[in-house]
Design a protein around this motif. Structure first.
Motif, PDB file in Angstrom:
ATOM      1  N   GLN A  38       0.822  -1.207   0.000  1.00 43.60           N
ATOM      2  CA  GLN A  38       0.000   0.000   0.000  1.00 43.60           C
ATOM      3  C   GLN A  38       0.860   1.262   0.000  1.00 43.60           C
ATOM      4  OE1 GLN A  38      -3.339  -0.033  -0.448  1.00 43.60           O
ATOM      5  NE2 GLN A  38      -2.962  -2.229  -0.718  1.00 43.60           N
ATOM      6  N   THR A  39       1.966   1.226   0.723  1.00 45.75           N
ATOM      7  CA  THR A  39       2.885   2.362   0.708  1.00 45.75           C
ATOM      8  C   THR A  39       3.412   2.590  -0.704  1.00 45.75           C
ATOM      9  OG1 THR A  39       3.552   1.895   2.990  1.00 45.75           O
ATOM     10  CG2 THR A  39       5.020   3.286   1.678  1.00 45.75           C
ATOM     11  N   ALA A  40       3.835   1.508  -1.351  1.00 44.42           N
ATOM     12  CA  ALA A  40       4.369   1.612  -2.709  1.00 44.42           C
ATOM     13  C   ALA A  40       3.315   2.123  -3.684  1.00 44.42           C
ATOM     14  CB  ALA A  40       4.911   0.253  -3.163  1.00 44.42           C
ATOM     15  N   ALA A  41       2.075   1.661  -3.528  1.00 41.64           N
ATOM     16  CA  ALA A  41       1.002   2.109  -4.423  1.00 41.64           C
ATOM     17  C   ALA A  41       0.749   3.603  -4.267  1.00 41.64           C
ATOM     18  CB  ALA A  41      -0.275   1.321  -4.138  1.00 41.64           C
ATOM     19  N   LEU A  42       0.753   4.089  -3.023  1.00 42.11           N
ATOM     20  CA  LEU A  42       0.565   5.524  -2.789  1.00 42.11           C
ATOM     21  C   LEU A  42       1.709   6.314  -3.405  1.00 42.11           C
ATOM     22  CD1 LEU A  42      -0.591   7.263   0.447  1.00 42.11           C
ATOM     23  CD2 LEU A  42       1.486   8.036  -0.679  1.00 42.11           C
TER      24      LEU A  42
END
Length: 411
Positions: A38-42
């Motif tokens: 999720q961090t990478a997607a953001l």
């Protein structure tokens, strides 16, 4: 053109509230090493919004983004400068009491990687503005590495294996530092961090009844001797001028309150500044532990894994960061660090054959700041602006120096 003439002061002032909110979102939603989906997607979404070319899944859950020209007007390749920031959190239960404290039980950004990611996003936004309004000032290719799994010292190797460092001419990095006040930075040429290793010791005894310990071999008692004996041996058998730190962070053993344990597992970390000594430590630790266990009637199995070498800061690139800091903050806010840290950083893995530097970003507020990895670690958010400014100007200055006849960029 100067820093203000490029519009970067105004651009950052406009961007800062959003960057703070992004950082708080990351802080509230931490993810463990290797699970930063999720961090990478953001991160990837924000980078695409600002016009960066983005690749996801680099180094498993890492993000790689690029901006700027690939070729000079004469057809030759442009230089490639890179910035690395990390994204993972720690298995720590947060006790800060912040409004945006971790919403994930047992996980926390206790090492400031949420700040690092927000700084990286801030740099991305400013450089995107330069590329749009003053493209001649972005005269090199810029690569951003948003790295996973720094805490387990695996992510740098994963990204490197996926080609993330291919072609890089200079690499910059940053890490928050709670012993330096917010608004200040710390720089150092040469060794910045220590070499690190991971230590696993299995102590093997013989179980028995808790009422008759003399009829068994107590693995817990032997393990306690190993923990204290290693510390004593360091102070008496190794040169005090070459410091070594062995810290145990986990002990597992025993099955019942009245049963003598026959097996104990110790997990720890080893830190050392002297590379030659670090190479000898696995054998020395093995011999010392075996002697301690045999001396108390037990046995041992010892495993040692080298985690990362020291971060070695290139003098020229370090001076460039210092100059940017002096221009933006003032000379009194740039500290030349006298001693390296015994902390470790897998940023060092990325420096194999590449010139690079990492600086310390002060995050202590008016009441100070608790140490890294503490469950009350709460960096002063004023450091976010400082990190973005110093790194942005450092990258621009590096490009200026690669550009023949380029106009000086002054703060």
């Amino acid at each position: 053109m100067g820093w203000r003439e490029l519009g970067l002061e105004d651009e950052l002032a406009e961007a800062l509230p959003e960057l703070i909110q992004l950082r708080r979102h990351l802080h509230r939603h931490p993810e463990l090493s290797g699970h930063e989906q999720q961090t990478a997607a953001l991160v990837a979404g924000e980078l695409r919004r600002w016009g960066w070319e983005v690749r996801e899944g680099v180094g498993r859950t890492g993000v790689l983004a690029e901006l700027g020209p690939r070729q000079r007007p004469d057809g030759t390749p442009t230089p490639l400068v890179a910035l690395r920031v990390d994204m993972d959190a720690l298995p720590v239960e947060e006790r800060t009491g912040l409004d945006y404290a971790s919403a994930v039980q047992g996980l926390m950004h206790a090492c400031g990687h949420d700040m690092h990611s927000a700084v990286g996003l801030g740099v991305a936004r400013l450089l995107a503005a330069v590329a749009e309004r003053h493209p001649h000032c972005l005269s090199a290719r810029v690569r951003l590495l948003f790295q996973p799994a720094e805490e387990t010292a695996q992510g740098a190797g994963w990204m490197k294996a996926d080609g993330a460092t291919d072609g890089i001419d200079a690499l910059f990095g940053v890490h928050v530092f709670p012993s330096i006040a917010a608004g200040h930075i710390g720089v150092r040429c040469g060794s910045l961090t220590a070499a690190a290793g991971e230590l696993e010791i299995e102590v093997i005894g013989e179980s028995g009844h808790g009422a008759r310990p003399h009829q068994s071999t107590d693995a817990i008692w032997i393990a306690a001797r190993v923990v204290s004996g290693l510390q004593e041996a360091i102070s008496r058998r190794l040169d005090a001028l070459h410091p070594v730190v062995v810290s145990f962070g986990r002990i597992e053993g025993g099955k019942a309150f009245n049963v003598i344990a026959d097996h104990v597992r110790l997990l720890g970390t080893v830190r050392c500044l002297d590379l030659e000594l670090h190479d000898r430590l696995p054998v020395w630790i093995e011999d010392t532990v075996q002697a301690l266990c045999r001396g108390h009637g037990g046995e041992a199995r010892v495993r040692y894994r080298r985690i990362s070498p020291p971060v070695h800061n290139d003098p020229e690139l370090t001076a460039l960061v210092a100059e940017a800091g002096v221009e933006l903050l003032g000379a009194e806010r740039v500290q030349w660090l006298e001693q390296p840290s015994l902390g470790a950083e897998d940023f060092a893995e990325l420096l194999d054959g590449i010139r690079g530097t990492m600086f310390r970003l002060g995050v202590a507020g008016a009441e100070g700041c608790t140490p890294l990895h503490s469950n009350t670690f709460a960096p002063d958010e004023g450091a976010l602006e400082v990190g973005v400014k110093v790194l942005s100007l450092s990258l621009l200055r590096w490009m200026e120096r690669q550009r023949a006849g380029g106009a000086a960029i002054a703060a």
